[in-house]
Structures are given as structure tokens and as C-alpha cells.
Scaffold this active site. Structure first.
Site, PDB file in Angstrom:
ATOM      1  N   LYS A  55      -0.878   2.408   9.634  1.00 11.93           N
ATOM      2  CA  LYS A  55       0.253   3.316   9.834  1.00 11.93           C
ATOM      3  C   LYS A  55      -0.087   4.425  10.828  1.00 11.93           C
ATOM      4  CE  LYS A  55       2.842   1.700   6.160  1.00 11.93           C
ATOM      5  NZ  LYS A  55       1.979   0.674   5.638  1.00 11.93           N
TER       6      LYS A  55
HETATM    7  C1  LIG Z   1       2.372  -0.550   5.118  1.00  6.23           C
HETATM    8  C2  LIG Z   1       1.308  -1.557   4.964  1.00  6.23           C
HETATM    9  C3  LIG Z   1       1.586  -2.927   5.072  1.00  6.23           C
HETATM   10  C4  LIG Z   1       2.970  -3.462   5.282  1.00  6.23           C
HETATM   11  O1  LIG Z   1       3.515  -3.122   6.532  1.00  6.23           O
HETATM   12  P1  LIG Z   1       5.075  -3.178   6.775  1.00  6.23           P
HETATM   13  O2  LIG Z   1       5.300  -2.648   8.137  1.00  6.23           O
HETATM   14  O3  LIG Z   1       5.708  -2.341   5.703  1.00  6.23           O
HETATM   15  O4  LIG Z   1       5.480  -4.610   6.642  1.00  6.23           O
HETATM   16  C5  LIG Z   1       0.529  -3.798   4.980  1.00  6.23           C
HETATM   17  N1  LIG Z   1      -0.737  -3.368   4.758  1.00  6.23           N
HETATM   18  C6  LIG Z   1      -1.025  -2.064   4.639  1.00  6.23           C
HETATM   19  C7  LIG Z   1      -2.423  -1.660   4.373  1.00  6.23           C
HETATM   20  C8  LIG Z   1      -0.024  -1.114   4.746  1.00  6.23           C
HETATM   21  O5  LIG Z   1      -0.310   0.185   4.637  1.00  6.23           O
END
Ligand SMILES: *Cc1c(COP(=O)(O)O)cnc(C)c1O
Length: 501
Positions: free
Chosen positions: A116
Site C-alpha cells: 500500500k
Molecule cells: C491490501 C492488501 C492486499 C489486497 O490488495 P487489493 O488492492 O485490496 O486487492 C493483498 N495483500 C496485502 C498484504 C495487502 O495489504
């Protein structure tokens, strides 16, 4: 020419990307989409050869300029420099490393050790620039529901950014020890953190309600405050994620694994469908993507959708060891439906209305066929996830986190196509989920807290612990608020007044 955005549910009102980024969600509840993504490419495709000779910053410049064209070159350059600097522990930003015969794209080298960061180090900068341009320099209150990783990344991205505040809601008891500590120890005068009694979907549903509450909007407007979103429904989060699909491709070319123009497959651990949607955007922009594999955990609503064309959220919500993927309503799917239906807003509106009233919808056979042309899917339950972590550690000496392991399992279920390189997206550092990773390796963790697990995992594997996670043990807990779902709106209002008074 400006790439204008409009709601997935209505064509008539266009906004610039700056306006879309400031607003987050469209007023009618739809998500902002741009038709430039599909129209412009026929006559002006992204130059793949040029991209392959660029570093991360260069690729980011190309992609951001294309999708956020009302930002000046200077503004984009400034945002990129600030977002992807030394607070990432590698100048590659998202390094590609071998995983057996496949590749792992490591997206967790930023300040909070989850993918993120790639988007949430950029979004606050894009917002700050947009805010300067807006006629009224209102303060922006970011409201964000998190399944664990977004919250911390948003707090870190927005902390002490002038003219902005951030309020994060997480499901109390629904995030890992370390994720919890990362959030409650957050520094900054403009941040608020609150646990709620419910799961991520409850939090997200309530946040969407907060955004569409006209009375609240008015009261905040009186104080010169506007609400916005840092969830992956924001265009400013989605666009930076497109960059690393291109970067992975450039790194494959540099490694001699493929030639420019060869097709590549990406396997993506999926929750809210933001990450994998960015891969679809990359494909629309001309990246040779053979297939996007959507990997789900036991909350397999997307696996079912891609297999059958029916999206049905009426099922028990399951807590898994990959909590950031514990999601039953994948918001960004709405954008995919928009593009796959050739921009049919009324069709998308109908489907979304059905989802909200009946809890499910089915797409047309034609749309399902188009979906399957690009998307494949698979799932891994917790046992399969643990088995994958153990196998990959024993075979390749790579330590995967629980989310990445879901994708690695799913990828292993697919036959390799000769000549097509495969990239598995790695979304978190394994130390964010030390306890479950240790259990997967066969250790008994009873009696150990998050740090005990972190230390034990380090002793067992020798894999370095990121300093920003190690240091959490010494930080004071600053945010201990808890509230009920129906109190979230009040909490936002109080936080906004506190921060901006
Ligand atoms: C948010 C997240 C996901 C999923 O990503 P999306 O964009 O919501 O599909 C997968 N793995 C981790 C570690 C995350 O923080």
C-alpha cells in the site's frame, strides 16, 4: 488534452483528475473512471521500448503524465521525487527477484512494509498539489476503512501533511498484532485511529455512508472541511500502482528473461480488487499482459465471480491468516465492469443497485466471456497458504508472507505456458505476520506476543527484520479509541474539529 474522469454510474459530469483525487468517490456513489485509458491508446500507445530503458521514477513519470494529465510535468516530477525517495529501502522501489522458475515482485520496501505504500506515499502529494489548485483551499479530512495495511500506510503517508487530516477505522481484533501496533503508535498531530466492533466490510460500508451523508457534509463545509478517501477507490491510489506492472516488465527485460513485446502473466493476491485492477489498466495502456490471475483466500467471492459470472456477497465472512484479503465486497470491481461493458453506466448502476438491495448480481454471458479473456482465478485456504510458506522456504529459501503465499499457491496450480514469464506480486513483508508465518514453518508460538514471534522468526530464518517494525516495541501507544459502527460518523466529525480547529 486533459484526461477527464467521470463516475462509473453517470457520464454526464466530468471532472479533472485533480478534482477526482480530492473527492475520492463520485457524488452518486460511483467510482471515477477515465475514458482516456481506452480511447487514447489506439493512436498513442505507451512506448514499451522507451519504458524498458527507464528507472522507476522515469516509468512513473510516463504513466502518471498519461493518466493524470492535468498535473504539470513539474508537479508530477515533484510528487515522484518526494514519494519514492530514501524512505524506500531500495532504489528499485519494487524489485523483481527470482522465485523458482517464476518471479516475485516485491512491493513492500516502503515505510510500512506493505504494498500500500507504493500508492499511499504518492496520494498525499497528489492531493496537496490538487488542493493548491482548488478555488477554495478547504482542509481535507481523509476517512479510511482498513483491513490492516491501508490504515498504517495512509497514516504514514498523510501524517503532518498540511491541510489534511486522516481518520482510520480498523476492525478491532481483526488485524495482526504488529498491524495494530503500527497504527496505534502513529505519530502526527493530524491523525486519528479507532477500532470498530465489526469486520472490514462493515467499516467500509459505514465509511461509504459517511461520504454520502449530506448533513454531515454541510456541517463540515461550514468549518471549511471536505471529506475524502484514501481507499483504493481513489484514482490517486490506483494510478501509482499501474507503474510497478511496467517496472516488473522492464526488470524482466533487463534480466534477459523476456524480449520487449513478449507477453507476461501476473498473479495477484486480491482483496478490494485495486492491485489487480491496476494490472488491467497497464494492459489497457499497452503492456503485453497475457493473463491476470486473481488469487483469493477462503473469502472466495471473486473466484466464484470469475468462474460463474455471479457475484454473491451473501456468505459467511471468514477470518483468515491473510486478513488484508478478508473482503466480500471488492469495490474496484465496479471499474472493471465499466470497462468490460464498454462504458455502459446504466448497466453498471443496475448491477450495483442489485448488489446493494439483493446482495448479488450476475453479468451477461458476453461480459463474462470478455472477463475470462484476461482474468483467471484461484483460491487458497489457510492450510494451503501455510503449506506454501513452508514449501517455498524449504525449496527456494524465500520467506513469503501469508498474502503472497495465497498467490504463490494459486500460481502453482496453473500450467506454465512456454515462453511466458510469470510474476507473482508480493504484497507484504513476512514480519508483519510473524506468528502465522512461524506456525506455517511448524513452530509453536503459544505464549509469544508479536515481538516474541518476530524475534523467533528471525532466529529461525536469519531473514532481516525491517527496522521500522523492530522499533515498534519501544513506541508509546497513542490511539486507544474504540467505537460502535453507528458512532463512526460522530468520531469523524470530532476528529475533524480537533485537527482543524
Ligand atoms: C491490501 C492488501 C492486499 C489486497 O490488495 P487489493 O488492492 O485490496 O486487492 C493483498 N495483500 C496485502 C498484504 C495487502 O495489504
Amino acid at each position: 488534452m486533459s484526461s477527464l474522469y467521470h463516475s462509473t454510474r453517470n457520464m454526464s459530469k466530468s471532472v479533472t483528475s485533480k478534482q477526482a483525487i480530492l473527492a475520492g468517490l463520485a457524488a452518486d456513489g460511483g467510482l471515477y473512471v477515465s475514458d482516456a485509458l481506452t480511447n487514447k491508446n489506439a493512436d498513442d500507445p505507451i512506448d514499451l521500448t522507451a519504458i524498458c530503458h527507464e528507472d522507476y521514477h522515469g516509468i512513473a513519470r510516463t504513466i502518471l503524465s498519461r493518466l493524470l494529465s492535468d498535473y504539470s510535468q513539474d508537479e508530477i516530477e515533484h510528487c515522484i521525487e518526494a514519494a519514492y525517495g530514501p524512505h524506500f529501502d531500495t532504489s528499485a522501489i519494487t524489485p523483481l527477484v527470482p522465485l523458482g522458475n517464476d518471479w516475485l515482485l516485491e512491493l513492500w520496501h516502503g515505510p510500512t512494509c506493505a504494498f500500500k505504500d507504493v500508492a499511499l506515499q504518492m496520494l498525499p502529494r497528489l492531493m496537496a498539489v490538487a488542493r493548491k489548485d482548488a478555488e477554495t483551499a478547504d482542509n481535507v479530512m481523509i476517512v479510511c476503512a482498513t483491513s490492516g495495511d491501508t490504515g498504517k500506510a495512509a497514516l504514514e503517508g498523510f501524517a503532518n501533511v498540511e491541510g489534511t487530516g486522516v481518520t482510520v477505522f480498523y476492525p478491532a481484533g481483526g488485524v495482526s498484532d504488529i498491524q495494530h501496533l503500527q497504527m496505534v503508535t502513529q505519530r502526527g498531530e493530524n491523525v486519528s485511529v479507532c477500532g470498530i466492533n465489526g469486520n472490514f466490510d462493515d467499516a467500509q460500508t459505514q465509511v461509504k455512508r459517511i461520504f454520502s451523508d449530506p448533513m454531515l457534509k454541510e456541517r463540515l463545509a461550514d468549518e471549511k472541511i471536505v471529506l475524502s478517501s484514501a481507499n483504493s477507490i481513489n484514482v490517486g491510489r490506483l494510478v501509482p500502482q499501474v507503474v510497478y506492472y511496467f517496472s516488473a516488465y522492464a526488470q524482466l527485460v533487463a534480466a534477459g528473461s523476456i524480449n520487449i513485446g513478449d507477453e507476461v502473466e501476473y498473479c495477484v493476491p486480491t482483496g478490494n480488487f485495486g492491485d489487480v485492477l491496476a494490472g488491467y489498466y497497464a494492459k489497457l495502456l499497452g503492456l503485453p499482459v497475457a493473463r491476470l490471475i486473481v488469487a483469493s483466500n477462503a473469502n472466495d467471492v471473486l473466484t466464484e465471480f470469475i468462474s460463474t459470472g455471479t457475484y454473491d456477497r451473501r456468505r459467511p465472512f471468514k477470518r483468515t491468516i491473510s486478513p488484508s484479503m478478508d473482503i466480500l465486497v471488492s469495490s474496484n470491481l465496479e471499474r472493471l465492469l465499466y470497462y468490460l461493458s464498454d462504458g455502459d453506466c446504466s448497466y453498471v448502476s443496475q448491477l450495483m443497485a442489485r448488489l446493494s438491495t439483493e446482495g448479488s448480481y450476475s453479468v451477461s454471458d458476453d461480459l463474462l466471456k470478455r472477463l475470462k479473456k484476461t482474468f483467471a482465478c484461484g483460491k487458497a485456504d489457510d492450510d494451503q497458504t501455510r503449506e506454501t510458506i513452508r514449501n517455498v522456504w524449504e525449496t527456494d529459501h524465500m520467506l513469503l508472507d501469508t498474502h503472497t503465499a495465497v498467490a504463490a499457491h494459486v500460481l502453482s496450480q496453473f500450467q506454465r505456458t512456454p515462453g511466458i514469464a510469470r510474476v507473482c506480486l508480493s504484497t507484504a513483508n513476512p514480519y508483519k505476520f510473524s506468528a502465522d508465518v512461524l506456525k506455517a514453518l511448524g513452530s509453536d508460538v503459544s505464549g509469544l506476543d508479536g515481538f516474541g514471534c518476530m524475534d523467533m522468526l528471525h532466529e529461525k530464518t536469519g531473514v532481516p527484520v525491517p527496522p521500522q517494525l523492530f522499533e515498534l516495541r519501544d513506541l508509546p501507544k497513542r490511539h486507544l479509541d474504540l467505537c460502535k459502527r453507528d458512532e463512526m460518523s460522530d468520531f469523524v466529525e470530532k476528529s475533524a474539529k480537533r485537527i482543524f480547529s
